[in-house]
Design a protein around this motif. Structure first.
Motif, PDB file in Angstrom:
ATOM      1  N   GLY B 241      57.977  77.909  91.365  1.00 53.62           N
ATOM      2  CA  GLY B 241      57.976  78.933  92.406  1.00 53.62           C
ATOM      3  C   GLY B 241      58.390  78.402  93.764  1.00 53.62           C
ATOM      4  N   LYS B 242      58.420  77.065  93.910  1.00 49.42           N
ATOM      5  CA  LYS B 242      58.859  76.506  95.184  1.00 49.42           C
ATOM      6  C   LYS B 242      60.378  76.639  95.307  1.00 49.42           C
ATOM      7  N   THR B 243      60.870  76.488  96.515  1.00 43.32           N
ATOM      8  CA  THR B 243      62.299  76.654  96.753  1.00 43.32           C
ATOM      9  C   THR B 243      62.922  75.310  97.089  1.00 43.32           C
ATOM     10  N   VAL B 244      64.118  75.082  96.543  1.00 43.90           N
ATOM     11  CA  VAL B 244      64.853  73.877  96.899  1.00 43.90           C
ATOM     12  C   VAL B 244      66.241  74.316  97.352  1.00 43.90           C
ATOM     13  N   THR B 245      66.719  73.726  98.459  1.00 44.55           N
ATOM     14  CA  THR B 245      68.006  74.162  99.015  1.00 44.55           C
ATOM     15  C   THR B 245      69.115  73.230  98.542  1.00 44.55           C
ATOM     16  N   LEU B 246      70.038  73.796  97.751  1.00 41.92           N
ATOM     17  CA  LEU B 246      71.170  73.039  97.225  1.00 41.92           C
ATOM     18  C   LEU B 246      72.436  73.664  97.763  1.00 41.92           C
ATOM     19  N   ASP B 247      73.313  72.846  98.353  1.00 41.02           N
ATOM     20  CA  ASP B 247      74.551  73.341  98.956  1.00 41.02           C
ATOM     21  C   ASP B 247      74.259  74.504  99.900  1.00 41.02           C
ATOM     22  N   GLY B 248      73.140  74.434 100.619  1.00 36.00           N
ATOM     23  CA  GLY B 248      72.806  75.472 101.584  1.00 36.00           C
ATOM     24  C   GLY B 248      72.212  76.738 100.999  1.00 36.00           C
ATOM     25  N   GLU B 249      72.096  76.804  99.666  1.00 32.74           N
ATOM     26  CA  GLU B 249      71.554  78.013  99.034  1.00 32.74           C
ATOM     27  C   GLU B 249      70.137  77.738  98.536  1.00 32.74           C
ATOM     28  N   PRO B 250      69.177  78.635  98.825  1.00 30.12           N
ATOM     29  CA  PRO B 250      67.836  78.424  98.290  1.00 30.12           C
ATOM     30  C   PRO B 250      67.786  78.752  96.784  1.00 30.12           C
ATOM     31  N   ASN B 251      67.137  77.857  96.014  1.00 30.56           N
ATOM     32  CA  ASN B 251      66.971  78.068  94.569  1.00 30.56           C
ATOM     33  C   ASN B 251      65.493  77.974  94.249  1.00 30.56           C
ATOM     34  N   VAL B 252      64.998  78.876  93.395  1.00 32.35           N
ATOM     35  CA  VAL B 252      63.591  78.847  93.011  1.00 32.35           C
ATOM     36  C   VAL B 252      63.429  77.940  91.784  1.00 32.35           C
ATOM     37  N   ILE B 253      62.477  77.016  91.884  1.00 34.07           N
ATOM     38  CA  ILE B 253      62.220  76.119  90.741  1.00 34.07           C
ATOM     39  C   ILE B 253      61.457  76.903  89.685  1.00 34.07           C
ATOM     40  N   ILE B 254      62.030  76.997  88.468  1.00 31.97           N
ATOM     41  CA  ILE B 254      61.352  77.775  87.425  1.00 31.97           C
ATOM     42  C   ILE B 254      60.831  76.906  86.290  1.00 31.97           C
ATOM     43  N   GLY B 255      61.192  75.641  86.259  1.00 32.61           N
ATOM     44  CA  GLY B 255      60.708  74.841  85.136  1.00 32.61           C
ATOM     45  C   GLY B 255      61.075  73.375  85.273  1.00 32.61           C
ATOM     46  N   VAL B 256      60.476  72.560  84.388  1.00 30.66           N
ATOM     47  CA  VAL B 256      60.722  71.120  84.343  1.00 30.66           C
ATOM     48  C   VAL B 256      61.099  70.764  82.912  1.00 30.66           C
ATOM     49  N   LEU B 257      62.168  69.965  82.766  1.00 32.12           N
ATOM     50  CA  LEU B 257      62.657  69.599  81.431  1.00 32.12           C
ATOM     51  C   LEU B 257      61.825  68.458  80.843  1.00 32.12           C
ATOM     52  N   PRO B 258      61.843  68.321  79.514  1.00 26.70           N
ATOM     53  CA  PRO B 258      61.018  67.277  78.874  1.00 26.70           C
ATOM     54  C   PRO B 258      61.450  65.869  79.280  1.00 26.70           C
ATOM     55  N   PRO B 259      60.523  64.924  79.226  1.00 23.90           N
ATOM     56  CA  PRO B 259      60.848  63.549  79.649  1.00 23.90           C
ATOM     57  C   PRO B 259      61.915  62.900  78.781  1.00 23.90           C
ATOM     58  N   ASP B 260      61.972  63.242  77.485  1.00 23.81           N
ATOM     59  CA  ASP B 260      62.954  62.574  76.618  1.00 23.81           C
ATOM     60  C   ASP B 260      64.284  63.325  76.579  1.00 23.81           C
ATOM     61  N   PHE B 261      64.405  64.381  77.382  1.00 25.34           N
ATOM     62  CA  PHE B 261      65.671  65.119  77.369  1.00 25.34           C
ATOM     63  C   PHE B 261      66.719  64.374  78.176  1.00 25.34           C
ATOM     64  N   ASN B 262      67.921  64.298  77.625  1.00 17.75           N
ATOM     65  CA  ASN B 262      69.042  63.814  78.415  1.00 17.75           C
ATOM     66  C   ASN B 262      70.301  64.442  77.855  1.00 17.75           C
ATOM     67  N   PHE B 263      71.310  64.513  78.682  1.00 11.14           N
ATOM     68  CA  PHE B 263      72.584  65.071  78.241  1.00 11.14           C
ATOM     69  C   PHE B 263      73.665  64.212  78.879  1.00 11.14           C
ATOM     70  N   ALA B 264      74.127  63.247  78.094  1.00  7.63           N
ATOM     71  CA  ALA B 264      75.003  62.201  78.615  1.00  7.63           C
ATOM     72  C   ALA B 264      76.160  62.718  79.480  1.00  7.63           C
ATOM     73  N   PRO B 265      76.859  63.806  79.086  1.00  7.29           N
ATOM     74  CA  PRO B 265      78.031  64.196  79.877  1.00  7.29           C
ATOM     75  C   PRO B 265      77.707  64.577  81.323  1.00  7.29           C
ATOM     76  N   THR B 266      76.454  64.921  81.619  1.00  9.59           N
ATOM     77  CA  THR B 266      76.155  65.310  83.000  1.00  9.59           C
ATOM     78  C   THR B 266      75.194  64.336  83.671  1.00  9.59           C
ATOM     79  N   GLU B 267      74.757  63.315  82.957  1.00  9.59           N
ATOM     80  CA  GLU B 267      73.784  62.394  83.552  1.00  9.59           C
ATOM     81  C   GLU B 267      74.411  61.619  84.704  1.00  9.59           C
ATOM     82  N   PRO B 268      73.601  61.161  85.656  1.00 14.71           N
ATOM     83  CA  PRO B 268      72.168  61.410  85.810  1.00 14.71           C
ATOM     84  C   PRO B 268      71.907  62.709  86.578  1.00 14.71           C
ATOM     85  N   ALA B 269      71.622  63.780  85.881  1.00 17.77           N
ATOM     86  CA  ALA B 269      71.450  65.085  86.519  1.00 17.77           C
ATOM     87  C   ALA B 269      69.983  65.292  86.903  1.00 17.77           C
TER      88      ALA B 269
END
Lengths: 114, 882
Positions: B241-269
């Protein structure tokens, strides 16, 4: 490594236990002499074979050993029957009597086997 | 119960043997004393009494033996004895012990460490649900077989396909993150709403994106990676529910990904946002920026999906010929997308490591055999004294197991250390993009691999000598040692092993030579610019501050001016991308005044400032460079590279010609004002594509690279540059400051060659030393066994030179045989590394010649020492010896 209790080993153990029950704590030499005497010298016991048997009984907890002084004031290791040993003796005596009774019926000429 | 108690006591007996022995002796003593007393009392003489008592007691030794067997466990006791004896033997011969253990540890270390990498990249399943159903989805065009999708194409593919249960897209993205202390760069990705459902990944906290949440009108939401949640939010569950500003746009945080999740093509995301397609690129069918990931429907094959998508692509081609002409589809298993690029490299390294292990095993075998030979006499004596063959074999086996245990322990410890070291040697950014390597360790599969090696080593150590000795009769052993005829079996077997070793060493040396030469050739590649004094830096300017083109152009000019005035800086320039960053970011061009039938002339597009070419030192071939005042208010101009001129203007002067977009819209028309040398924009091993260079001032952007040519470079300069830029505007975000040389050195193409060349080189050097040592061992042993024979020869008049020739001929035959076999094998083996070679043929003659020369010389040197010893034999002493 699991050794079969051969007859001689088994009977020797029984004799040892019985001797200790009758005479109370006794050293190896005494046990050997007693067994020989009781058998009416029919049994020739190689005294050396007695010690592994004593060791086995002690390891199994049927007898306990303690250093003491003999009637002639000599240090000797005395073996005595433990409670477990008494139980074992009772059980094995019964087994033995049963076995000999069965064998006796087999071997008697007028065997009444139907 | 009773037996268990007895076994326990017997087990404990192992540790108080001496007490037990003493007790038995005392008991026997008292027994005898009592018996003798009784006998005396019965009237016997002293001597008779004693004799009778002893007889009655029976064989004291046999009785004691029976008692001993009963008092402990004989098998275990033998093991103890063997172990003690083995340890003593090994201590007595530290040279053998240390060499054998080190050799095994070396082979083990190399192969286990490399296997751990292979396991992580190849065998470990991807951290997604049913990963074998996942695909990477691409558009395919002539120059780019695995190209990004455009957003409209993605929507059509998603709607029209019949073979995929879901299709989603992702795009690696760099955000400007507003924090309390200012703005900083943060890595992340833009994905379509179903991305995580396609992968089968659920947030550990909060919720996933909902369907429709990626549409332009939807509220902006963001998912955090587990690392970002921990590092930036202290793993606080209240972030939802908190807001984080990315590229000047506010985004609402809706979730957290699992610790073992990774996706090599976009890491370190760190931040995952939804697409919110908008602006120029996303809505244009010709602008390709997204990568697809899809899940196959149950029971559908990869080729069925490919033909389905190809069909759709063909349909779109006819529907939108202007944008989609020549665009087909391509699919790959997702595992291929993620580890496809490192797999061949790792396989080559594993091959090298296994060869090294093999050579180590061969050396161990020969060591053990030599030792068994030299102990032949001892064994024969022990056998004659009554040791059973089983007991003798047991001795060797115990010794072998001890050596294996020591070697394995050392090998595993050093493998663990080597893994750490190797991961540290991977450039940081490259390592971040290989998340599958992060949990590297001695996991179950690696342990199994190590156990298999240990088993083989144990068999070699333990059973080779046991078998070897059981084949030869013990009696022969007794006599042979005495008369000193050479150990013929060993000489024959040993020579074969040495040939094998030399052949393996040749394979590794040739491989290392070819890879090294490829690396050299790669780094010698004509770059088309001078990297030596260049430093680069990526810059992002906040879109909210630098909105229109005028502001962006002004910022560019300020940056160039302020950096150029720094002490030691010769010049500074701006480019949309640095050289050697990869082919791509292309434009489709069309030539004014030429017939056009809709083909896509795809060329690299780079937007550079006026001083770019002089800053990086690229030669002007024709025409002129840009001028700084050529901005949006002036006639549009373009500089082309030599490849473009050659391909599209083969027999004419391109200067003054005009190009435009596929529609030749008036505002896209540009005049060619110059031709420059081919700058290597792509990887060092990739071909040079035709390229157009537009003035930055005519197509400015918020993201660009800064390039500085200066007399000195390094970390202090980068700090100075960053400071100067921050002085211009505190909102500027800087990243990846490094020298051009480092950028080139760490580029994937160079890194793959460098790492493989170094590692295979290290393996080859180890193999080289081991095989030469092996050759020396065989020759030296043979000389030591033939001392007598040589003595006889010399006594009969053989010259020293003849003796030299005798020994060197033996060694030379082995070396030549090994080298020739090695060449045959290496031609075959080099085919496996063909993908890593660059500008070097598989049968590169100079490499082969160099290897033959080095190995031949080393073999000669190694056999010269024993040959010298043979030639200096004193015939009289030799004949008298033994």
């Amino acid at each position: 490594m699991n050794e079969k209790p051969d007859v001689w080993q088994g009977t020797l153990a029984l004799m040892v236990l019985k001797t200790l029950e009758t005479l109370g704590p006794l050293h190896g030499y005494g046990i050997a002499r007693r067994i020989e005497q009781t058998s009416g010298n029919l049994l020739s016991l190689n005294y050396g074979t007695l010690y592994p048997a004593l060791l086995k009984l002690e390891q199994e907890g049927a007898i306990a050993s303690e250093w003491g002084v003999s009637e002639n004031n000599r240090k000797a290791k005395f073996y005595s029957l433990t409670r477990a040993g008494k139980k074992q003796l009772a059980k094995e005596t019964q087994n033995w009597e049963q076995t000999t009774a069965i064998l006796a019926r087999f071997l008697s000429p007028k065997g009444d086997l139907a | 119960m009773r037996t268990a108690r007895a076994w326990l006591i017997r087990l404990s007996g192992l540790f108080r043997k001496q007490t037990l022995e003493r007790e038995l002796a005392r008991e026997m003593e008292s027994h005898l004393a009592m018996h003798i007393e009784d006998n005396l009392r019965a009237g016997m003489t002293q001597e008779q009494a004693r004799r009778e008592a002893l007889l009655k007691l029976g064989g004291v030794v046999a009785g004691k033996e029976a008692w001993r067997d009963r008092s402990t466990i004989p098998l275990v006791e033998h093991l103890f004895q063997d172990t003690r004896f083995s340890l003593r033997q090994l201590r007595r011969n530290p040279g053998f012990t240390v060499t054998a253990v080190l050799m095994l540890a070396l082979g083990m270390c190399a192969s286990v460490a490399i296997f751990a990498f292979v396991d992580a990249a190849v065998f470990k399943p991807l951290p997604y649900a049913n990963p074998q159903q996942l695909l990477g989805v691409y558009e395919k065009v002539a120059v780019c077989p695995l190209c990004n999708l455009s957003y409209p194409d993605y929507l059509d593919w998603k709607k029209l396909n019949k073979t995929l249960s879901s299709l989603d897209v992702y795009q690696r993205n760099s955000f400007l993150l507003s924090t309390a202390s200012g703005t900083e760069p943060a890595r992340g990705a833009r994905v379509s709403d179903g991305f995580f459902r396609t992968l089968g990944v659920r947030p550990v906290l909060g919720r996933d994106f909902q369907s429709g949440e990626d549409l332009p009108g939807a509220p902006r939401t963001v998912l955090l990676s587990n690392a970002a949640w921990r590092n930036r939010y202290g793993a606080n569950p209240d972030v939802l529910g908190k807001t984080v500003t990315l590229d000047g746009e506010p985004n609402v945080i809706i979730g957290v990904l699992p610790p073992d999740f990774n996706f090599a093509p976009t890491e370190p995301a760190e931040f995952w946002t939804t697409l919110h397609a908008s602006g120029g690129c996303d809505l244009r069918r010709s602008c390709h920026s997204l990568f697809g990931v899809a899940r196959l429907k149950d029971g559908v094959s990869l080729s069925a999906a490919l033909s389905d998508l190809t069909q759709i692509a063909r349909q779109l081609e006819t529907q939108y010929p202007d944008s989609n002409r020549g665009q087909s589809a391509a699919v790959l298993p997702l595992s291929e997308v993620i580890v496809g690029n490192v797999r061949p490299l790792l396989m080559v390294l594993l091959g090298g490591a296994v060869l090294l292990l093999l050579i180590a095993c061969v050396n161990i075998t020969s060591l053990v055999l030599v030792r068994a030979e030299s102990r032949r006499r001892e064994i024969a004596v022990r056998n004659a004294l009554g040791a059973s063959s089983a007991r003798l074999a047991g001795q060797f086996i115990t010794e072998g197991l001890l050596l294996t245990a020591a070697g394995t322990a050392l090998g595993l410890a050093s493998a663990w250390w080597a893994m750490r070291l190797l991961t540290k040697l991977i450039p940081e950014m490259m390592f971040a993009r290989m998340p599958y390597l992060h949990g590297l360790g001695l996991n179950g599969r690696v342990q199994l691999f190590a156990a298999a090696i240990a088993l083989i080593a144990a068999l070699l150590f333990a059973f080779t000598p046991a078998l070897h000795l059981s084949f030869s009769k013990m009696r022969v052993g007794l006599s042979e040692g005495a008369r000193g005829s050479a150990g013929n079996t060993w000489r024959r077997l040993g020579s074969k092993l040495v040939v094998l070793e030399l052949a393996i060493a040749v394979v590794l040396l040739v491989g290392a030579g070819l890879l090294g030469k490829s690396l050299y050739r790669l780094l010698q590649v004509d770059l088309g610019f001078e990297p030596d004094r260049l430093t680069t830096l990526q810059v992002a300017s906040p879109k909210a501050v630098y909105t229109n083109e005028k502001q962006k152009i002004a910022l560019g000019r300020q940056i160039v001016a302020s950096l150029s005035s720094l002490p030691g800086v010769k010049s500074a320039a701006i480019a949309s991308l640095t050289p050697v960053s990869g082919n791509g970011n292309t434009d489709w061009i069309r030539f004014v005044g030429r017939p056009y039938n809709g083909e896509h002339n795809e060329v690299n597009e780079r937007d550079v400032s006026a001083g770019y070419f002089t800053t990086i030192g690229t030669k002007l071939l024709r025409g002129r460079y840009f001028r700084d005042d050529e901005d949006i208010s002036k006639q549009r101009v373009v500089v082309i590279n030599r490849a473009l001129a050659k391909q599209y203007f083969p027999n004419e002067d391109p200067i003054g010609k005009r190009i435009g977009d596929t529609q030749l819209t008036p505002q896209s028309l540009k005049e060619i004002i110059g031709v420059v040398d081919d700058i290597r924009e792509g990887q060092l091993d990739a071909p040079v594509w035709p390229a157009v260079y537009y003035p930055f001032n005519q197509s400015p952007d918020n993201f660009f690279a800064v390039l500085i040519c200066s007399s000195q470079s390094g970390a202090p300069l980068i700090t100075t540059i960053e400071g100067a830029l921050r002085n211009l505007n505190a909102g500027l975000v800087m990243r990846d400051g490094m020298t051009m040389t480092k950028l080139i050195r760490d580029s994937p193409a160079a890194y793959a060659r460098r790492s493989s060349a170094w590692l295979v080189g290290a393996f080859a050097i180890a193999a080289f030393l081991l095989s030469v040592a092996g050759l020396y061992g065989v020759i030296a042993y043979s000389v030591s066994q033939r001392t007598r024979e040589i003595g006889v020869r010399m006594a009969l008049g053989a010259q020293r030179s003849t003796v030299y020739r005798l020994i060197l001929k033996d060694a030379g035959r082995l070396a030549v045989l090994g080298i020739v076999c090695g060449f045959a094998c290496s031609i075959a083996a080099s085919r496996a590394i063909r993908g890593l070679l660059f500008g070097t043929a598989v049968w590169d003659a100079s490499t082969l010649a160099a290897v033959a020369l080095v190995l031949g010389a080393a073999a000669l040197a190694a056999s010269f020492i024993p040959a010298r010893r043979a030639a200096s034999v004193n015939p009289v002493e030799a004949l008298r010896a033994e």
